[in-house]
Design a protein around this motif. Structure first.
Motif, PDB file in Angstrom:
ATOM      1  N   ASP A 207       0.824  -1.217   0.000  1.00  0.00           N
ATOM      2  CA  ASP A 207       0.000   0.000   0.000  1.00  0.00           C
ATOM      3  C   ASP A 207       0.857   1.265   0.000  1.00  0.00           C
ATOM      4  O   ASP A 207       0.441   2.293  -0.540  1.00  0.00           O
ATOM      5  N   LEU A 208       2.047   1.195   0.636  1.00  0.00           N
ATOM      6  CA  LEU A 208       2.924   2.354   0.741  1.00  0.00           C
ATOM      7  C   LEU A 208       4.323   1.977   0.262  1.00  0.00           C
ATOM      8  O   LEU A 208       4.704   0.801   0.277  1.00  0.00           O
ATOM      9  N   PRO A 209       5.135   2.946  -0.148  1.00  0.00           N
ATOM     10  CA  PRO A 209       6.486   2.659  -0.629  1.00  0.00           C
ATOM     11  C   PRO A 209       7.386   2.088   0.469  1.00  0.00           C
ATOM     12  O   PRO A 209       7.521   2.685   1.538  1.00  0.00           O
TER      13      PRO A 209
ATOM     14  N   THR B  58       7.825   1.518   5.854  1.00  0.00           N
ATOM     15  CA  THR B  58       7.376   2.266   4.674  1.00  0.00           C
ATOM     16  C   THR B  58       7.496   3.763   4.894  1.00  0.00           C
ATOM     17  O   THR B  58       7.577   4.242   6.036  1.00  0.00           O
TER      18      THR B  58
ATOM     19  N   THR C 190      12.855  -5.139  -2.062  1.00  0.00           N
ATOM     20  CA  THR C 190      11.751  -4.199  -2.229  1.00  0.00           C
ATOM     21  C   THR C 190      12.151  -3.086  -3.184  1.00  0.00           C
ATOM     22  O   THR C 190      13.335  -2.833  -3.405  1.00  0.00           O
TER      23      THR C 190
ATOM     24  N   TYR D 250       9.018   3.273  -5.498  1.00  0.00           N
ATOM     25  CA  TYR D 250       7.886   3.933  -6.140  1.00  0.00           C
ATOM     26  C   TYR D 250       6.843   2.957  -6.673  1.00  0.00           C
ATOM     27  O   TYR D 250       5.651   3.263  -6.691  1.00  0.00           O
TER      28      TYR D 250
ATOM     29  N   LYS E 167       6.267   0.141  -5.192  1.00  0.00           N
ATOM     30  CA  LYS E 167       5.776  -0.509  -3.969  1.00  0.00           C
ATOM     31  C   LYS E 167       5.856  -2.029  -4.052  1.00  0.00           C
ATOM     32  O   LYS E 167       5.021  -2.748  -3.490  1.00  0.00           O
TER      33      LYS E 167
END
Length: 377
Positions: free
Chosen positions: A13-15, A33, A365, A368, A370
């Motif tokens: 949901d978030l970077p 994140t 990971t 941008y 995600k």
């Protein structure tokens, strides 16, 4: 060189900005994140589409600090699957996190509002419990990275957006924490990373000013005895052509470091206490070398395998090897993972089970897009 594909991937949901497995419960890992909330005047403008005049106007409107938030996400690896266990929102963006080597259930988190927060991970309840939040710095200062002291369990090193490299002590009360950090080194721009020497007697740091810095540290025993202490310090501004973003001292190698930089290079550096620093080998990894994580070491053969998070280039597996006959060092890229299409800031390998010598499970990971990926080497 081997190109590796993912076994499993998830879009968060978030970077994601950082990641670490828990050594006490090897199937679990935590992702931090980082989300920069758009200012109201920017909300209708897509990122990267503003004109220079619009950017200037945005900076002038109110000069209000930008709001950053984030989360801690707890995951579990089961075979080839990644299971999301829990998500803990934070009122700050997370820039770094590390489990304590003294208590592997204790997690420290570096926040964008100048804070350091401690959490307790419980494998029995599969939960992250918030313990204490220490406001060591002004909320306008970002805590950029942290490292646990290898000997003194309550102490950590923290680097900050003001260029400072600090030692903080979680033995102080939360109420007394503000301003209690001891500054050890200072960079001219953001201090991106730090690492302690293996015995905790010294500290290395890297900054956006392209400098590598070093200082010896006072010991608790010396302070208790009232001994005067004058640190030995140096800085190296010749070896790197851009910001220094990763530092990894090699075990049982006197004054030998592996470093990473925005200039896309990984380097083996001889860094004696006195005298000029020397590049022993270097290799272009095609992207800024943001983090270096040791995977395996054979100290007898003087061979070290390292996981490198390389920003826009994805992830690399690298072998660093000493040639005793020639007195040289070499760097060999063994494998690359390039499924990430944006900044790879965080990667980690699952701790090996006792007696296991097969492929390593790695989770990496990218920011941008995600993206979180599981793969093996």
């Amino acid at each position: 060189m081997t190109s590796i594909d993912s076994i499993k991937s998830l879009v968060l949901d978030l970077p994601p900005s950082c990641i670490e497995f828990c050594s006490a419960a090897r199937d679990y890992f935590v992702v931090g994140t980082y989300f920069l909330e758009k200012r109201e005047q920017d909300a209708s403008v897509a990122e990267g589409e503003k004109s220079k005049d619009e950017e200037d106007k945005s900076e002038d409107v109110g000069k209000k600090p930008q709001t950053r938030t984030g989360s801690l996400i707890l995951f579990k690896v089961e075979g080839d699957e990644i299971i999301t266990i829990s998500t803990t929102p934070t009122p700050y963006a997370i820039l770094d996190l590390h489990f304590s080597p003294h208590d592997p259930s204790l997690l420290a988190v570096a926040g964008s509002t100048g804070c350091l927060q401690l959490f307790r991970f419980s494998a029995a309840t599969t939960s992250l419990e918030s313990l204490s939040t220490y406001q060591f710095f002004d909320p306008a200062i970002l805590a950029l990275s942290l490292a646990w002291h290898p000997v003194e369990a309550n102490k950590l090193g923290v680097t900050a957006s003001d260029g400072g490299v600090y030692i903080v002590d979680t033995a102080v009360s939360v109420e007394e924490a503000t301003g209690t950090g001891t500054q050890i080194l200072e960079h001219e721009l953001e201090a991106w990373t730090l690492v302690f020497s293996h015995n905790g007697s010294a500290i290395y740091s890297g900054g956006d000013d392209a400098s590598l810095r070093f200082s010896t540290l006072a010991t608790s025993e010396g302070q208790e005895e009232g001994n005067d202490f004058t640190p030995v310090q140096w800085q190296d501004r010749r070896s790197h052509q851009a910001g220094v973003t990763a530092i990894l001292p090699l075990a049982l190698e006197d004054n030998i470091l592996i470093t990473g930089s925005y200039d896309d290079n990984i380097r083996i550096l001889s860094a004696p206490l006195v005298g000029r620093k020397q590049i022993l080998a270097e290799e272009n990894l095609e992207g800024g070398v943001w983090r270096l994580q040791p995977l395996h070491q054979d100290t007898q053969a003087r061979s070290y395998t390292v996981l490198a998070s390389c920003m826009h280039a994805g992830t690399r597996i690298v072998r660093v090897q000493a040639d005793d006959d020639k007195g040289d060092w070499s760097i060999e890229v063994l494998a690359k993972f390039e499924q990430h299409k944006s900044m790879n800031y965080g990667s980690d390998a699952q701790p090996e089970a006792s007696g296991y010598s097969g492929p390593r499970t790695i989770v990496s990971t990218s920011f941008y897009d995600k993206l979180l990926c599981l793969w093996r080497f």
